[in-house]
Design an enzyme around this catalytic site. Structure first.
Site, PDB file in Angstrom:
ATOM      1  N   HIS A 117      -8.960  -1.389   1.982  1.00 23.24           N
ATOM      2  CA  HIS A 117      -9.791  -2.540   1.612  1.00 23.24           C
ATOM      3  C   HIS A 117      -9.869  -2.634   0.082  1.00 23.24           C
ATOM      4  O   HIS A 117      -9.859  -3.725  -0.485  1.00 23.24           O
ATOM      5  CB  HIS A 117     -11.209  -2.397   2.177  1.00 23.24           C
ATOM      6  N   GLN A 119       1.974   5.078  -3.281  1.00 22.12           N
ATOM      7  CA  GLN A 119       2.928   4.564  -2.278  1.00 22.12           C
ATOM      8  C   GLN A 119       3.811   3.438  -2.819  1.00 22.12           C
ATOM      9  O   GLN A 119       5.007   3.392  -2.518  1.00 22.12           O
ATOM     10  CB  GLN A 119       2.156   4.078  -1.047  1.00 22.12           C
ATOM     11  N   HIS A 175       2.507   3.762   9.873  1.00 21.29           N
ATOM     12  CA  HIS A 175       1.583   3.385  10.946  1.00 21.29           C
ATOM     13  C   HIS A 175       1.437   1.859  11.011  1.00 21.29           C
ATOM     14  O   HIS A 175       0.771   1.343  11.892  1.00 21.29           O
ATOM     15  CB  HIS A 175       0.222   4.038  10.691  1.00 21.29           C
ATOM     16  N   SER A 230       0.423  -1.439   4.028  1.00 22.43           N
ATOM     17  CA  SER A 230       1.723  -0.757   4.042  1.00 22.43           C
ATOM     18  C   SER A 230       2.814  -1.719   4.500  1.00 22.43           C
ATOM     19  O   SER A 230       3.936  -1.706   3.981  1.00 22.43           O
ATOM     20  CB  SER A 230       1.678   0.467   4.968  1.00 22.43           C
ATOM     21  N   GLU A 236       3.541  -4.015   1.626  1.00 21.30           N
ATOM     22  CA  GLU A 236       4.209  -3.275   0.539  1.00 21.30           C
ATOM     23  C   GLU A 236       5.685  -3.045   0.889  1.00 21.30           C
ATOM     24  O   GLU A 236       6.557  -3.118   0.020  1.00 21.30           O
ATOM     25  CB  GLU A 236       3.472  -1.958   0.275  1.00 21.30           C
ATOM     26  N   ASP A 263      -5.128  -3.132  13.951  1.00 23.95           N
ATOM     27  CA  ASP A 263      -4.122  -4.199  14.067  1.00 23.95           C
ATOM     28  C   ASP A 263      -2.683  -3.665  13.995  1.00 23.95           C
ATOM     29  O   ASP A 263      -1.739  -4.448  13.908  1.00 23.95           O
ATOM     30  CB  ASP A 263      -4.325  -5.205  12.922  1.00 23.95           C
ATOM     31  N   GLN A 264      -2.517  -2.348  13.974  1.00 24.23           N
ATOM     32  CA  GLN A 264      -1.199  -1.780  13.649  1.00 24.23           C
ATOM     33  C   GLN A 264      -0.129  -2.081  14.703  1.00 24.23           C
ATOM     34  O   GLN A 264       1.046  -2.258  14.368  1.00 24.23           O
ATOM     35  CB  GLN A 264      -1.347  -0.269  13.404  1.00 24.23           C
TER      36      GLN A 264
HETATM   37  N1  UDP Z   1      -1.496   4.704   0.037  1.00 21.17           N
HETATM   38  C1  UDP Z   1      -1.166   5.323  -1.143  1.00 21.17           C
HETATM   39  N2  UDP Z   1      -0.711   6.607  -1.087  1.00 21.17           N
HETATM   40  C2  UDP Z   1      -0.567   7.293   0.059  1.00 21.17           C
HETATM   41  C3  UDP Z   1      -0.887   6.636   1.276  1.00 21.17           C
HETATM   42  C4  UDP Z   1      -1.349   5.339   1.237  1.00 21.17           C
HETATM   43  O1  UDP Z   1      -1.253   4.741  -2.246  1.00 21.17           O
HETATM   44  O2  UDP Z   1      -0.187   8.458  -0.008  1.00 21.17           O
HETATM   45  C5  UDP Z   1      -2.013   3.309  -0.021  1.00 21.17           C
HETATM   46  C6  UDP Z   1      -1.006   2.322   0.494  1.00 21.17           C
HETATM   47  O3  UDP Z   1      -0.133   1.933  -0.560  1.00 21.17           O
HETATM   48  C7  UDP Z   1      -1.881   1.187   1.005  1.00 21.17           C
HETATM   49  C8  UDP Z   1      -3.190   1.879   1.403  1.00 21.17           C
HETATM   50  O4  UDP Z   1      -3.145   3.179   0.823  1.00 21.17           O
HETATM   51  O5  UDP Z   1      -2.137   0.252  -0.033  1.00 21.17           O
HETATM   52  C9  UDP Z   1      -3.320   2.040   2.890  1.00 21.17           C
HETATM   53  O6  UDP Z   1      -3.586   0.803   3.473  1.00 21.17           O
HETATM   54  P1  UDP Z   1      -3.016   0.395   4.895  1.00 21.17           P
HETATM   55  O7  UDP Z   1      -3.558  -0.951   5.212  1.00 21.17           O
HETATM   56  O8  UDP Z   1      -1.546   0.517   4.929  1.00 21.17           O
HETATM   57  O9  UDP Z   1      -3.555   1.486   5.890  1.00 21.17           O
HETATM   58  P2  UDP Z   1      -5.024   2.123   6.170  1.00 21.17           P
HETATM   59  O10 UDP Z   1      -5.174   3.256   5.232  1.00 21.17           O
HETATM   60  O11 UDP Z   1      -6.038   1.040   5.937  1.00 21.17           O
HETATM   61  O12 UDP Z   1      -4.920   2.552   7.584  1.00 21.17           O
END
Ligand code: UDP
Length: 452
Positions: A16, A332, A347, A352, A355, A371-372
């Site tokens: 978020h 990431q 996931h 992600s 990105e 929502d994955q």
């Molecule tokens: N992320 C990161 N480094 C990591 C793992 C995740 O910077 O080692 C960031 C990733 O780039 C993304 C966010 O954490 O922007 C994760 O958001 P996402 O919606 O993919 O998954 P959530 O963590 O909400 O399940």
């Protein structure tokens, strides 16, 4: 144009915080004079470093649990405290900003903060909801929760076997957001999502900022929620692929050096985001699947230090073998844009997913919750930028087996048939389309209208 001050408030989860921070920066580049980014007191204290940007400042509000300790037995109590204390402290924050000479002209609130819409209404401040998932997910929640014909308003909270909405893929029950399924253990989040939709109905000018772009979900966007002003402002991803700041976890140092030693497109990057906790059995299957491919991999495991047995197994198997590097956290966006990475096992969290699209990275989807599953389905069936690893339903343990991980990684890395090449071409196409997205124009028009 008026000197606009926008207050952006976000729940303190990485998925978020990241899009909200990007939005803050883009609003400033698009003509806003000042943006205040606020999250919970505990969340703000966990952020490792705050980025600096002209016009950007940081603030906080309380969720009722400022030291981060929450009673873990009663999620409804946690949510109602969040609403009660959050509403009070957000009101104080807005009043204080005004006293300091920075009155708030507009509030943008994110997921889980549905009560903020009421605070804004009570204080006569216009607001918008930042929807940090796909337009398709918004369409589904809107379909289930709107008060006129929402199918979850008749005490019949069982979704149909398939949901077929105009402009969306046909989603089987198991591909719907997990918060809509009878097996969902997080009823308080489901209620909060419903409140979001129903609060929009109470707003005379409902506005939703969608973290997507027109080409990506064209048909879904056209068909979603009548009477709502939907503005596509995504992909909210750092445009330079550099760490944006505001990480809640400490990144390791050595992984870029390690990636630099690998040939182009030779490494598999594996990450399940910031929230999902995988069963030990699943971790073992992924590990053995990756090792069996012989392909180098970089894997983010946030909590390896907490699992002695898994750690010992991984260390002993990787001993003397330079195939894999495990890190507790990384940047990431930097990893995905590194030339040595050729596949992302993910996931399929929405950030992600975006990105990966922005850098043209092919993916293997292993969805866990929220929502994955629907994101993984769109990756495979709508954009063709990856494939989804299948769970063996006969065994009913919900685990993706090592053979399946190996099969999918080898396909996406182009080692098994021509499918890999097709996926790579699609990924390159979506990278191009994401660069052409008209979101900055949409955002500028949004700001101009606010300031007029
Ligand atoms: N992320 C990161 N480094 C990591 C793992 C995740 O910077 O080692 C960031 C990733 O780039 C993304 C966010 O954490 O922007 C994760 O958001 P996402 O919606 O993919 O998954 P959530 O963590 O909400 O399940």
């Amino acid at each position: 144009m008026k000197n606009l001050h926008l207050l952006l408030i976000t729940f303190s989860a990485q998925g978020h915080i990241n899009p909200t921070l990007q939005l803050a920066k883009r609003l400033l580049c698009g003509g806003a004079a000042k943006v205040t980014f606020a999250t919970t007191i505990h969340g703000l204290s966990k952020i490792k470093s705050l980025p600096s940007h002209d016009g950007l400042s940081f603030a906080s509000f309380s969720d009722g649990f400022d030291d981060g300790t929450k009673p873990n037995d009663d999620p409804h109590h946690i949510m109602s405290e969040f609403k009660r204390v959050g509403s009070q402290t957000l009101t104080h924050l807005i009043q204080n900003l005004s006293k300091e000479g920075h009155p708030v002209d507009f509030l943008v609130y994110g997921l889980i903060l549905s009560w903020a819409a009421e605070v804004a209404r009570d204080m006569s401040i216009p607001s918008a909801f930042l929807w940090s998932q796909s337009a398709s997910a918004f369409a589904i929640y809107h379909h289930f929760f709107n008060t006129h014909e929402g199918i979850y308003n008749n005490n019949n909270n069982i979704p149909p076997s398939f949901v077929n909405l105009p402009g969306l893929l046909s989603f089987a029950q198991e591909d719907l957001p997990s918060f809509l399924l009878p097996t969902n253990p997080h009823a308080s989040i489901t209620l909060c999502l419903r409140e979001h939709i129903q609060n929009l109905e109470k707003d005379p000018n409902p506005c939703v900022l969608l973290n997507t772009f027109d080409a990506l979900e064209e048909e879904a966007i056209k068909n979603v929620g009548n009477n709502i002003n939907l503005i596509c402002i995504g992909p909210l991803v750092p445009s330079d692929n550099k760490p944006a700041g505001c990480d809640l976890f400490e990144a390791s140092k050595q992984y870029i050096e390690w990636l630099n030693t690998k040939p182009d497109r030779s490494v598999v990057y594996v990450s399940f985001g910031s929230l999902a906790v995988l069963q030990r059995k699943q971790m073992e299957e992924i590990f053995h699947g990756l090792v069996s491919t012989g392909i180098p991999f970089l894997w983010v495991i946030r909590s390896l230090e907490d699992d002695d047995e898994l750690k010992a197994m991984i260390i002993s198997e990787l001993d003397g073998n330079k195939q894999g590097l495990i890190v507790p956290w990384c940047s990431q966006v930097e990893v995905l844009s590194h030339q040595s990475v050729g596949c992302f096992v993910t996931h399929c969290g929405w950030n992600s997913t975006l990105e990966s699209l922005v850098v043209g990275m092919p993916v293997v989807g292993c969805p866990q919750f929220s929502d994955q599953s629907m994101n993984a389905k769109m990756v495979e069936d709508l954009w063709g930028t990856g494939i989804r690893a299948r769970v063996n339903h006969e065994k009913e343990d919900g685990i993706v087996k090592r053979e399946e991980i190996k099969r999918c990684v080898e396909i996406v890395m182009g080692l098994n048939g021509e499918k890999g090449e097709e996926i790579r071409k699609n990924a390159a196409k979506w990278k191009g389309l994401s660069l052409e997205a008209s979101s900055d124009v949409n955002l500028r028009a949004f700001i101009e209208k606010l300031g007029a």
